[in-house]
Scaffold this active site. Structure first.
Site, PDB file in Angstrom:
ATOM      1  N   LYS A  52       0.843  -1.204   0.000  1.00 23.72           N
ATOM      2  CA  LYS A  52       0.000   0.000   0.000  1.00 23.72           C
ATOM      3  C   LYS A  52       0.875   1.249   0.000  1.00 23.72           C
ATOM      4  CE  LYS A  52      -3.745  -2.612   1.893  1.00 23.72           C
ATOM      5  NZ  LYS A  52      -4.442  -3.169   3.046  1.00 23.72           N
ATOM      6  N   GLN A  96      -4.952  -1.940   9.254  1.00 21.15           N
ATOM      7  CA  GLN A  96      -4.779  -3.255   8.633  1.00 21.15           C
ATOM      8  C   GLN A  96      -5.378  -4.353   9.517  1.00 21.15           C
ATOM      9  OE1 GLN A  96      -3.338  -3.809   5.505  1.00 21.15           O
ATOM     10  NE2 GLN A  96      -4.141  -5.875   5.832  1.00 21.15           N
ATOM     11  N   ASP A 119     -11.344   2.070   3.331  1.00 20.98           N
ATOM     12  CA  ASP A 119     -11.613   0.641   3.136  1.00 20.98           C
ATOM     13  C   ASP A 119     -13.118   0.392   2.950  1.00 20.98           C
ATOM     14  OD1 ASP A 119      -9.581  -1.222   2.944  1.00 20.98           O
ATOM     15  OD2 ASP A 119      -9.174  -1.257   5.103  1.00 20.98           O
TER      16      ASP A 119
END
Ligand code: NDP
Length: 284
Positions: A52, A96, A119
């Site tokens: 990322k 994460q 997300d």
């Protein structure tokens, strides 16, 4: 042989478009920033976080990484999330997953500002996906849609079968196909005749997490077969839920693993971060 859908290429095309837009924003004095938070030492999570960061660099975003120790408390993590929510340099926040067991994913996600939840896991953003009025794309399913669009297949009226009903892949995947007027069936571990359902599919999306479980007898001749799975085979090699070698001749189009859906997920995350930056600067 079916045509292989090149996720690396489609992802590169999406990222090139995002990089152009990011450069245009920079000319207006707007820098795009993504904060990525990782707690603990999970090796797979570390690889994802690194990828990322690299993607941010490639499209011209600033990335801010917060690597916290395994024993971080919920209060400490919530304090960091709160700081990031209030930091104008940070347009998107990604924590994460999975978090270490003593931390509750849901509590943390619920505390990320919905405007920075790139997300699209916050209940507000999940609800927006449900009603089809959303700015943040569910990353993996949206990546699948980009792949389907890249081959010029119209979802309208097609029999679409999604295997898997998780909140991050299966359910939003079904929603996106439905929004494009596919006739959608969702299968899961309690589905009685999975093979029969899959054989009806013009578009089959496998998001199960079981190495090579979908063999050619599950697919219809000429079907579009999209493999979301990321598993390890008997030789510890990365593989999907679809037995690629067995299915590639029968499928009309098929994604490989690696090099199919995987690269798309990060591209869509970059897209969401760009959207967040535009929204927060009054440009959307
Ligand atoms: P989950 O484990 O959350 O969900 C798996 C789903 O598969 C469940 O709905 C489960 O059913 C269903 N399932 C399990 N066994 C069977 C079976 N034998 N027959 C039919 N359905 C079954 O996984 P995720 O959705 O998070 O991920 C799925 C896969 O996609 C994994 O391999 C993951 O690594 C990968 N992935 C890849 C990404 C990418 O960027 N390429 C991103 C995210 C995930 P039930 O609900 O009944 O238990």
């Amino acid at each position: 042989m079916g045509k292989i859908i090149d996720g690396k290429q489609v992802s590169a095309d999406v990222k090139a478009r995002i990089a152009t837009e990011a450069a245009q924003l920079k000319e207006k004095g707007i820098e795009v920033g993504l904060a990525v938070v990782i707690v603990g030492e999970d090796p797979a999570s570390k690889v994802y976080v690194r990828n990322k960061k690299l993607a941010c660099e490639a499209v011209g975003f600033n990335s801010y990484e917060y690597a916290l120790p395994e024993q971080t408390t919920e209060a400490q993590l919530l304090e960091l999330v709160d700081n990031l929510n209030n930091d104008p340099k940070v347009n998107g926040i990604l924590v994460q997953l999975p978090l270490p067991k003593h931390l509750n994913d849901k509590v943390i996600i619920d505390n990320i500002s919905a405007d920075k939840d790139v997300d699209a896991f916050h209940p507000v953003n999940v609800g927006k996906i449900m009603i089809g009025s959303y700015s943040f794309l569910p990353c993996t399913p949206a990546g699948v849609m980009e792949l389907i669009h890249s081959i010029g297949v119209d979802v309208k009226g097609k029999e679409c079968v999604v295997i898997g009903r998780s909140n991050i892949v299966g359910k939003p995947m079904a929603m996106l196909l439905l929004h494009e007027s596919g006739t959608v069936t969702i299968c899961h571990s309690k589905t009685e005749d999975l093979k029969a359902a899959c054989k009806r599919a013009d578009i089959l999306v496998a998001a199960v997490g079981k190495a090579k479980m979908i063999t050619s007898d599950y697919i219809k001749e000429g079907a579009v077969v999209i493999d979301v799975g990321m598993n390890r085979d008997e030789n510890n090699k990365l593989c999907g839920d679809v037995d690629f070698e067995d299915c590639k001749d029968k499928a009309g189009y098929i994604t490989p693993v690696p090099g199919g859906v995987g690269p798309m997920t990060i591209a869509m995350l970059m897209q969401n971060t760009l959207t967040a930056a535009k929204q927060q600067n009054g440009l959307l």
